[in-house]
Design an enzyme around this catalytic site. Structure first.
Site, PDB file in Angstrom:
ATOM      1  N   HIS A  52      -5.522  -0.997   5.929  1.00 38.63           N
ATOM      2  CA  HIS A  52      -5.461  -0.196   7.017  1.00 38.63           C
ATOM      3  C   HIS A  52      -6.385   0.015   8.102  1.00 38.63           C
ATOM      4  O   HIS A  52      -6.905   0.945   8.543  1.00 38.63           O
ATOM      5  CB  HIS A  52      -5.309   1.446   6.802  1.00 38.63           C
TER       6      HIS A  52
ATOM      7  N   ASN B 127      -5.901   9.216   7.112  1.00 34.91           N
ATOM      8  CA  ASN B 127      -7.273   8.649   6.859  1.00 34.91           C
ATOM      9  C   ASN B 127      -7.178   7.225   6.792  1.00 34.91           C
ATOM     10  O   ASN B 127      -6.616   6.808   5.921  1.00 34.91           O
ATOM     11  CB  ASN B 127      -8.172   9.076   5.594  1.00 34.91           C
TER      12      ASN B 127
ATOM     13  N   HIS C  70       2.844  14.433   0.621  1.00 34.91           N
ATOM     14  CA  HIS C  70       2.336  15.570   0.242  1.00 34.91           C
ATOM     15  C   HIS C  70       3.517  16.556   0.479  1.00 34.91           C
ATOM     16  O   HIS C  70       4.346  16.805   1.206  1.00 34.91           O
ATOM     17  CB  HIS C  70       1.307  15.693   1.430  1.00 34.91           C
TER      18      HIS C  70
ATOM     19  N   ASP D 134       1.098   2.584   3.785  1.00 34.68           N
ATOM     20  CA  ASP D 134      -0.040   3.730   3.268  1.00 34.68           C
ATOM     21  C   ASP D 134       0.937   5.021   3.088  1.00 34.68           C
ATOM     22  O   ASP D 134       0.501   5.936   3.465  1.00 34.68           O
ATOM     23  CB  ASP D 134      -0.913   3.876   4.283  1.00 34.68           C
TER      24      ASP D 134
ATOM     25  N   HIS E 159       0.870  -1.276  -0.066  1.00 35.64           N
ATOM     26  CA  HIS E 159       0.209  -0.003  -0.011  1.00 35.64           C
ATOM     27  C   HIS E 159       0.820   1.096  -0.150  1.00 35.64           C
ATOM     28  O   HIS E 159       1.286   1.673   1.108  1.00 35.64           O
ATOM     29  CB  HIS E 159      -0.876  -0.018   1.196  1.00 35.64           C
TER      30      HIS E 159
ATOM     31  N   ASN F  94      -5.191   5.496  -6.871  1.00 39.62           N
ATOM     32  CA  ASN F  94      -5.782   6.927  -6.831  1.00 39.62           C
ATOM     33  C   ASN F  94      -4.765   8.054  -7.491  1.00 39.62           C
ATOM     34  O   ASN F  94      -4.450   9.120  -6.714  1.00 39.62           O
ATOM     35  CB  ASN F  94      -6.134   7.222  -5.605  1.00 39.62           C
TER      36      ASN F  94
END
Lengths: 430, 174, 306
Positions: free
Chosen positions: A234, A280, A311, A307, A62, A96
């Site tokens: 997750h 999240n 950013h 995960d 992930h 995504n």
């Protein structure tokens, strides 16, 4: 030395650890494969692994590599370099992206970029629905033929129960795994952090645990109905761990993962309103952290999956409710896992390596026993080295790591991708 | 203005001396101001307030006349606000008209003169005095501004780093 | 004290000192020329990302009465480029030479974040649902002066009615009054309470209306209807409004307070002018004195010199 025999590398004096057990031995690699495991081996290059563990390279189920569309935060090249530094020889790239990985062109692009970077195997995942809009199914067959094994609408989760049922039914017979991001979106609109005492005190919209648990319950029942395997991304609550434990006890084909930050941090980290801790699903309570750790220890949770969500600094320098959720994870996963999990190191490595390799369907070349004939996808790490992350020295393009100032334990020294020495003495060579 | 007697402080004036000096000053104020018409005493917070009250009592004994007195807090007018912690001591109370009055500013110790400079600014906020006179119990020298007292209890040469403490019970230097 | 971000950061000494300073400032405000030179040469920047005329004017007046210079940025949400980071905005303004930022923002936590990007003092003028410390201080000052409570609020029963969950005023006032020794009860339906309310709570206003010393009414916003938090405003008023009938049952000497602006006909259906305990006007005038005290404490002094 004959002119035609390939150069060999020997990883010497390490504790060789894999699913079959642990022994002190040397490992000789030639032409991308393990050729011998034994004592006192010779080679053209010798890598000293004294005090270190030699294990199959880690596999991350992930990671958000952001390319295409989000290159300001990360590219496949920088992300796979970060992965290699973290000891990963394979990474599942989340779909995504922009455009979404819901058709061949994007999947092929991701794979090619990963091959060009040559730091780790980049395994593209695809979305369950077109555009992750939750309305139409992606072409599972076509994408599976393009090599995709894992399908997920990570980030949004499949909200429509009928659509999820159809996805599970349609997936049956294809060698693929559907992975669900469990979140009932209607219960989490505007949510910023875990709904509990801390968010009440801070005056911030809450993300209730039940939003994850309700979806998890629903989809476990859909698995029961359809018989199609499902992987749960997750997990973040104690009750989620209980639900998966019960499902496995019933013999259902479910697997689950947990992110390192959910094993380490709680919602109190947000007391200073620093968006670096916004993620999240959110950081939750001590009780949840304890249950998740216990879940890894007893095998309810199969894998630790980072995960990894880069950013750029500007987007985390916004008000907490406007900042995007997500934290870096590839370069610190081992260090966090070994420092917080009270488990034998072999079991931690299992959760980082061969168990996720099996879920990702790459068990033939990643995570496998360290024995002659296998692909030389290996990690060498010092399980005792204590260190702290220095944001400026991360290979990732971004800097949003929540572990600054925290003592990590366990540090990757070398990573080999099909025999190629991609990380040496902790530094990436590509 | 100076706070707290440090160790090794030496008493240079006793309670008796303070009382005598206060009485003498009261006489001087009466004499200088002939009739005490429009005279008001303003004690500077904190050290000048008890002295202003004592002087008002002494003047009443000497002259029989009631001279109004009040107190002024000069914290907001100090020139060292940005340099050190400044906290006002008590809300200013001036129960008389400043306009046209002969204001006698009263403080226990005169040192650099900056407190009195602040007091002049503070008083100006309440009105335009006809005249301002300065009365101090102790003048310890080291003036940094052109301020001079009209009435002095005692001139006490000190070194700048000494601390002078004045109360009704005496004056110490340490 | 370098910043005022939340009442949680204040010690009892800090509160006592601010209350006394407010007395001084109230005296200054009585004068014909309500001005002192205390903050001459300092610059206070009002950074209001959420429009609020009253609070902004209150801070501007406070700064000017201390002879400070005021810079006001009323930044509307859309004018702040979505791509621009908050940090850029702060650093740009700070470079103009600012001693203190007074920050009001619709998102919780912004003043805390601002502290990281400037060496100036930061005063929280209200952030999201989180905190409004100067409101709590002026409310405490109002109760202190109205009820003569100079030594604390022991035995005082504060009842806060309304949308607690979304109210920074409720969080700050309740915590500050509790710190000063008051007993606090929240009155609201569960939909308008935080998941973990911190204080005693009930949905039955009628049951405790006779036991109230300070009744603090919160503004009930129309937006809450669309989120299924309350079925309609009429029902809110019936269950939680200060109606004439409830006002009659208040004990003698009870105060009625509101942070403003009031929604007449919603949280209150009686004319405050007819309520002897309504001190809403005093809250506003005390606001300037209390904000002067806060600015002086942060920029002019900082330590108790006793």
């Amino acid at each position: 030395m004959s002119a035609t025999s390939p150069l060999s590398t020997v990883i010497a004096n390490g504790r060789v650890l894999d699913a079959t057990g642990e022994r002190v031995a040397d490992v000789r690699i030639e032409a991308g494969r393990i050729v011998e495991v034994g004592a006192g081996l010779d080679g053209d290059t010798v890598v000293d692994a004294s005090g270190c563990i030699v294990a199959p390279g880690f596999v991350d189920l992930h990671a958000h590599l952001r390319e295409p569309g989000g290159e300001q935060a990360e590219t496949i090249e920088s992300g796979s370099r970060a992965a290699a530094k973290g000891g990963y020889t394979a990474v599942v790239a989340m779909p995504n992206t922009d455009p979404t990985a819901d058709h061949r062109a994007v999947v092929d692009l991701v794979r090619l970029r990963g091959e060009a970077a040559a730091c780790c195997d980049v395994l593209p995942a695809a979305s369950i629905t077109i555009g992750r809009a939750g309305v139409e199914l992606s072409p599972f067959g076509e994408l599976a033929a393009a090599g995709v094994r894992l399908f997920t609408d990570d980030g949004t989760g499949v909200q429509d129960p009928l659509l999820m049922r159809r996805a599970l039914e349609y997936a049956s017979g294809l060698d693929i795994v559907l992975a669900q991001h469990c979140e009932v979106a209607r219960l989490t609109e505007g949510a910023v952090m875990h709904e509990g005492t801390c968010c009440s005190r801070l005056g911030v919209p809450g993300w209730p645990a039940i939003a994850e648990e309700l979806m998890l319950f629903r989809d476990i029942e859909l698995v029961r109905l359809t018989g199609t395997p499902m992987h749960f991304l997750h997990l973040s609550t104690a009750r989620s761990v209980e639900l998966v434990r019960a499902a496995k006890a019933d013999g259902l084909p479910v697997t689950a993962e947990v992110a390192p930050h959910h094993l380490c941090l709680t919602d109190e980290a947000l007391a200073g309103f620093d968006p670096v801790y916004k993620v999240n699903p959110p950081l939750r309570t001590k009780g949840d952290v304890a249950a998740l750790r216990a879940g890894v220890a007893d095998g309810t949770i199969d894998a630790i999956a980072t995960d990894h969500a880069p950013h750029p600094p500007a987007s985390k320098e916004r008000p907490l409710d406007r900042a995007p959720p997500g934290m870096l994870g590839l370069e610190t996963a081992l260090g966090v896992a070994l420092s917080v999990l009270d488990m034998p190191v072999a079991d931690v490595v299992a959760a980082l390596s061969w168990k996720p390799a099996a879920i990702a369907g790459v068990g033939d070349r990643h995570g496998g026993p360290i024995e002659p004939g296998r692909a030389a996808n290996l990690v060498v790490f010092d399980p005792d080295e204590r260190w702290q992350v220095v944001p400026g020295r991360l290979a990732s393009r971004s800097r949003n790591t929540p572990y600054v100032g925290i003592d990590l334990r366990g540090r990757v020294r070398h990573t080999f991708l099909r025999g190629d020495h991609v990380v040496a003495d902790g530094e990436a060579r590509r | 203005m100076d706070k707290g007697a440090p160790e090794g402080a030496k008493q240079v004036l006793g309670a008796h001396d303070v009382r005598r000096a206060t009485t003498r000053i009261a006489h001087e104020i009466v004499e200088r101001n002939r009739g005490l018409d429009g005279v008001a005493l303003v004690g500077v917070q904190r050290g000048g307030v008890w002295l202003a009250r004592r002087l008002a009592e002494a003047i009443a004994e000497i002259d029989g006349s009631h001279v109004p007195w009040g107190s002024i807090d000069v914290a907001f007018y100090r020139d060292d606000i940005a340099i050190r912690p400044v906290t006002p001591a008590a809300v200013s109370e001036l129960p008389f008209d400043i306009d046209g009055a002969t204001v006698v500013v009263v403080d226990d110790v005169l040192f650099t003169g900056r407190t009195i400079r602040a007091a002049l600014d503070a008083i100006a906020e309440y009105g335009r005095p006809g005249a301002v006179q300065l009365c101090v119990l102790v003048d310890r020298g080291h003036r940094q501004l052109p301020i001079r007292p009209d009435f002095v209890g005692k001139n006490l040469p000190t070194s700048a780093d000494e601390t002078v403490v004045v109360t009704e019970h005496g004056v110490t230097i340490g | 004290m370098k910043h005022l971000l939340s009442v949680d950061d204040l010690t009892l000494d800090d509160v006592g000192r601010l209350m006394e300073l407010s007395d001084h400032m109230a005296e200054v405000n009585q004068r014909a020329n309500p001005k002192v030179p205390a903050l001459r040469g300092t610059t206070v920047c009002n950074l209001f990302f959420e429009s609020s005329t009253r609070t902004r004017l209150s801070f501007e007046t406070a700064t000017r009465r201390l002879s400070g210079d005021v810079m006001t940025f009323a930044v509307s949400e859309s004018s702040v480029n979505k791509g621009e980071s908050l940090r850029d905005t702060i650093e740009t303004v700070a470079a103009m030479g600012v001693d203190a930022f007074v920050v009001r923002h619709g998102s919780s936590g912004v003043p805390q974040q601002v502290c990281r990007w400037t060496s100036a003092s930061v005063v929280n003028a209200g952030d999201g649902w989180h905190s409004h410390p100067t409101q709590a201080l002026l409310d405490a000052y109002t109760v202190r002066t109205e009820l003569g409570r100079n030594t604390g609020f022991d035995g005082l029963h504060l009842v806060v009615v309304g949308d607690i969950k979304h109210s920074r005023v409720a969080r700050s006032v309740s915590r500050l009054f509790a710190k000063l020794g008051a007993r606090v009860t929240f009155v609201a339906p569960t939909t308008l309470l935080p998941v973990d309310p911190e204080f005693d709570h009930t949905a039955d206003l009628d049951g405790l209306i006779g036991d109230v010393d300070v009744l603090y009414l919160l503004r009930m916003q129309h937006e809450r209807m669309s989120e299924a938090l309350v079925p309609n405003l009429g029902e809110y008023t019936t269950r939680f409004g200060l109606t004439p009938e409830r006002a009659r049952r208040l004990r003698e000497g009870a105060l009625v307070m509101h942070p403003g602006p009031m929604n007449h006909g919603v949280e209150i259906t009686v004319d405050p002018a007819e309520l002897p305990g309504a001190v809403i006007g005093h809250q506003v005038s005390n606001g300037v004195a209390v904000r002067m005290a806060v600015l002086f404490d942060l920029l002019g002094s900082g330590a108790v010199a006793r």
